[in-house]
Write a protein that holds these residues in place. Structure first.
Motif, mmCIF file in Angstrom:
data_model
loop_
_atom_site.group_PDB
_atom_site.id
_atom_site.type_symbol
_atom_site.label_atom_id
_atom_site.label_comp_id
_atom_site.label_asym_id
_atom_site.label_seq_id
_atom_site.Cartn_x
_atom_site.Cartn_y
_atom_site.Cartn_z
ATOM 1 N N ALA A 123 44.894 25.874 37.241
ATOM 2 C CA ALA A 123 43.697 26.232 38.009
ATOM 3 C C ALA A 123 42.438 25.746 37.291
ATOM 4 C CB ALA A 123 43.640 27.737 38.229
ATOM 5 N N HIS B 95 43.549 33.186 36.125
ATOM 6 C CA HIS B 95 43.987 31.882 36.635
ATOM 7 C C HIS B 95 44.709 31.066 35.562
ATOM 8 C CE1 HIS B 95 41.187 32.621 40.056
ATOM 9 N NE2 HIS B 95 42.016 31.839 40.692
ATOM 10 N N ALA C 144 30.744 33.493 40.367
ATOM 11 C CA ALA C 144 32.099 34.010 40.597
ATOM 12 C C ALA C 144 32.872 34.150 39.286
ATOM 13 C CB ALA C 144 32.834 33.067 41.548
ATOM 14 N N VAL D 250 33.109 23.922 46.216
ATOM 15 C CA VAL D 250 34.445 24.331 46.666
ATOM 16 C C VAL D 250 34.598 24.204 48.187
ATOM 17 C CG1 VAL D 250 34.954 25.863 44.723
ATOM 18 C CG2 VAL D 250 33.683 26.772 46.645
ATOM 19 N N HIS E 84 42.982 26.712 48.575
ATOM 20 C CA HIS E 84 43.099 27.705 47.502
ATOM 21 C C HIS E 84 44.301 28.624 47.713
ATOM 22 C CE1 HIS E 84 41.577 31.579 45.511
ATOM 23 N NE2 HIS E 84 41.946 30.759 44.539
ATOM 24 N N PRO E 85 45.207 28.716 46.728
ATOM 25 C CA PRO E 85 46.404 29.582 46.884
ATOM 26 C C PRO E 85 46.045 31.052 47.133
ATOM 27 C CG PRO E 85 46.632 28.144 44.970
ATOM 28 C CD PRO E 85 45.221 28.003 45.446
ATOM 29 N N GLY E 86 44.868 31.460 46.678
ATOM 30 C CA GLY E 86 44.430 32.848 46.883
ATOM 31 C C GLY E 86 43.686 33.054 48.199
ATOM 32 N N ILE F 17 41.262 37.483 37.696
ATOM 33 C CA ILE F 17 42.547 37.119 38.322
ATOM 34 C C ILE F 17 43.522 36.565 37.283
ATOM 35 C CG2 ILE F 17 43.624 35.586 40.061
ATOM 36 C CD1 ILE F 17 41.885 37.848 41.261
ATOM 37 N N LEU G 169 32.203 34.626 47.920
ATOM 38 C CA LEU G 169 31.437 34.409 46.694
ATOM 39 C C LEU G 169 30.567 33.152 46.788
ATOM 40 C CD1 LEU G 169 34.295 35.388 44.279
ATOM 41 C CD2 LEU G 169 32.105 36.547 44.417
ATOM 42 N N ILE H 53 37.029 33.094 48.380
ATOM 43 C CA ILE H 53 36.059 32.159 47.799
ATOM 44 C C ILE H 53 34.793 32.147 48.644
ATOM 45 C CG2 ILE H 53 35.609 29.712 47.289
ATOM 46 C CD1 ILE H 53 38.256 29.475 46.097
ATOM 47 N N SER I 156 35.157 37.404 38.859
ATOM 48 C CA SER I 156 36.310 37.389 39.774
ATOM 49 C C SER I 156 37.322 36.354 39.319
ATOM 50 C CB SER I 156 35.877 37.046 41.201
ATOM 51 O OG SER I 156 34.770 37.808 41.557
ATOM 52 N N PHE I 157 36.823 35.162 38.939
ATOM 53 C CA PHE I 157 37.721 34.080 38.533
ATOM 54 C C PHE I 157 38.512 34.464 37.288
ATOM 55 C CE2 PHE I 157 38.816 30.129 36.363
ATOM 56 C CZ PHE I 157 39.389 29.406 37.400
ATOM 57 N N PHE J 160 37.920 22.447 48.737
ATOM 58 C CA PHE J 160 39.017 23.111 48.014
ATOM 59 C C PHE J 160 39.371 24.477 48.580
ATOM 60 C CE2 PHE J 160 40.098 26.316 44.813
ATOM 61 C CZ PHE J 160 41.383 25.883 44.495
ATOM 62 N N ILE K 145 30.698 29.280 37.900
ATOM 63 C CA ILE K 145 31.635 29.902 36.953
ATOM 64 C C ILE K 145 31.193 29.465 35.560
ATOM 65 C CG2 ILE K 145 34.041 30.023 36.141
ATOM 66 C CD1 ILE K 145 34.911 29.583 39.058
ATOM 67 N N LEU L 278 42.055 22.078 37.800
ATOM 68 C CA LEU L 278 41.588 21.863 39.168
ATOM 69 C C LEU L 278 40.087 22.114 39.266
ATOM 70 C CD1 LEU L 278 44.345 22.917 41.441
ATOM 71 C CD2 LEU L 278 42.158 22.557 42.499
ATOM 72 N N LEU L 279 39.682 23.179 38.594
ATOM 73 C CA LEU L 279 38.272 23.577 38.592
ATOM 74 C C LEU L 279 37.402 22.429 38.078
ATOM 75 C CD1 LEU L 279 36.468 26.065 39.103
ATOM 76 C CD2 LEU L 279 36.750 26.676 36.717
HETATM 77 C C1 HEM Z 1 37.037 26.872 42.263
HETATM 78 C C2 HEM Z 1 37.534 27.939 41.738
HETATM 79 C C3 HEM Z 1 38.990 28.303 41.816
HETATM 80 C C4 HEM Z 1 40.091 27.541 41.586
HETATM 81 C C5 HEM Z 1 40.143 26.083 41.170
HETATM 82 C C6 HEM Z 1 41.243 28.389 41.835
HETATM 83 C C7 HEM Z 1 42.546 27.991 41.739
HETATM 84 C C8 HEM Z 1 43.639 28.796 41.932
HETATM 85 C C9 HEM Z 1 45.019 28.399 41.740
HETATM 86 C C10 HEM Z 1 45.483 27.012 41.310
HETATM 87 C C11 HEM Z 1 45.785 29.481 42.009
HETATM 88 C C12 HEM Z 1 47.335 29.564 41.905
HETATM 89 C C13 HEM Z 1 47.694 30.439 40.708
HETATM 90 C C14 HEM Z 1 47.236 29.831 39.408
HETATM 91 O O1 HEM Z 1 47.540 28.646 39.132
HETATM 92 O O2 HEM Z 1 46.527 30.551 38.648
HETATM 93 C C15 HEM Z 1 44.909 30.549 42.399
HETATM 94 C C16 HEM Z 1 45.314 31.817 42.771
HETATM 95 C C17 HEM Z 1 44.478 32.852 43.083
HETATM 96 N N1 HEM Z 1 43.112 32.830 43.065
HETATM 97 FE FE1 HEM Z 1 41.942 31.238 42.634
HETATM 98 N N2 HEM Z 1 40.814 29.641 42.185
HETATM 99 C C18 HEM Z 1 39.442 29.627 42.185
HETATM 100 C C19 HEM Z 1 38.597 30.647 42.431
HETATM 101 C C20 HEM Z 1 38.981 31.926 42.728
HETATM 102 C C21 HEM Z 1 38.086 33.023 42.926
HETATM 103 C C22 HEM Z 1 36.553 32.949 42.814
HETATM 104 C C23 HEM Z 1 38.834 34.079 43.227
HETATM 105 C C24 HEM Z 1 38.238 35.406 43.525
HETATM 106 C C25 HEM Z 1 38.696 36.528 43.303
HETATM 107 C C26 HEM Z 1 40.237 33.687 43.218
HETATM 108 C C27 HEM Z 1 41.334 34.466 43.480
HETATM 109 C C28 HEM Z 1 42.649 34.072 43.425
HETATM 110 C C29 HEM Z 1 43.783 34.937 43.719
HETATM 111 C C30 HEM Z 1 43.717 36.383 44.170
HETATM 112 C C31 HEM Z 1 44.921 34.169 43.479
HETATM 113 C C32 HEM Z 1 46.372 34.664 43.575
HETATM 114 C C33 HEM Z 1 47.059 34.192 44.784
HETATM 115 C C34 HEM Z 1 48.491 34.704 44.785
HETATM 116 O O3 HEM Z 1 49.229 34.357 43.855
HETATM 117 O O4 HEM Z 1 48.843 35.427 45.704
HETATM 118 N N3 HEM Z 1 40.280 32.353 42.902
HETATM 119 N N4 HEM Z 1 43.614 30.124 42.342
#
Ligand code: HEM
Length: 120
Positions: A65, A61, A52, A30, A37-39, A59, A47, A44, A55-56, A33, A23, A68-69
């Motif tokens: 997030a 974030h 990524a 990851v 991951h909440p998503g 969304i 990718l 992940i 995509s990151f 992690f 990223i 955390l990253l």
């Molecule tokens: C290491 C990298 C990543 C970290 C640390 C991370 C962390 C998080 C966290 C903490 C959330 C909860 C919502 C928020 O605080 O924004 C979240 C939600 C989400 N993430 Fe990631 N994320 C990562 C990578 C990705 C990637 C590559 C995608 C690809 C599309 C993704 C897709 C999503 C989706 C779709 C949600 C929504 C889940 C929901 O609310 O239903 N994330 N992520």
């Protein structure tokens, strides 16, 4: 000095036990992690070994997030290295390649028939 990885090295980490993503030109491990991951982990995993960033960012974030990253950071990507296309087993892409071949064969057969009819 942060460790520097080539795109090839990152691409080799695309499995469930060893999963790295890029990223913003930074490399993140990851492997652990992704299960938290909440998503979901699949998003992940898909990718794994790749960039990524889009995509990151798409969304949207949260700051949480992003924090955390930072904890998953293992080094930077060597931008002078050759970019790699990560191959995944049995993707829809390979299926669509199969149907593209079929369309080509059909087109050739139809051209043959048209040629035959025109020369009757
Ligand atoms: C290491 C990298 C990543 C970290 C640390 C991370 C962390 C998080 C966290 C903490 C959330 C909860 C919502 C928020 O605080 O924004 C979240 C939600 C989400 N993430 Fe990631 N994320 C990562 C990578 C990705 C990637 C590559 C995608 C690809 C599309 C993704 C897709 C999503 C989706 C779709 C949600 C929504 C889940 C929901 O609310 O239903 N994330 N992520």
């Amino acid at each position: 000095m942060p460790k520097v990885y080539s795109y090839q090295e990152v691409a080799e980490h695309n499995g469930p036990e060893n999963c790295w993503i890029i990223i913003d030109d930074k490399v993140y491990d990851v492997s652990q992690f992704k299960d938290e991951h909440p998503g979901g982990d699949e998003i992940i995993m898909d990718l794994g070994g790749q960039d990524a960033t889009d995509s990151f960012v798409d969304i949207g974030h949260s700051d949480e997030a992003l924090k955390l990253l930072k904890t998953l950071y293992i080094g930077d990507v060597d931008k002078t290295s050759e970019p790699v296309v990560v191959k995944k087993a049995a993707t829809s892409e390979s299926q669509s390649q199969g149907s593209a071949t079929l369309v080509m064969i059909l087109a050739v057969v139809m051209l043959g028939v048209a040629y035959y009819l025109l020369n009757e």
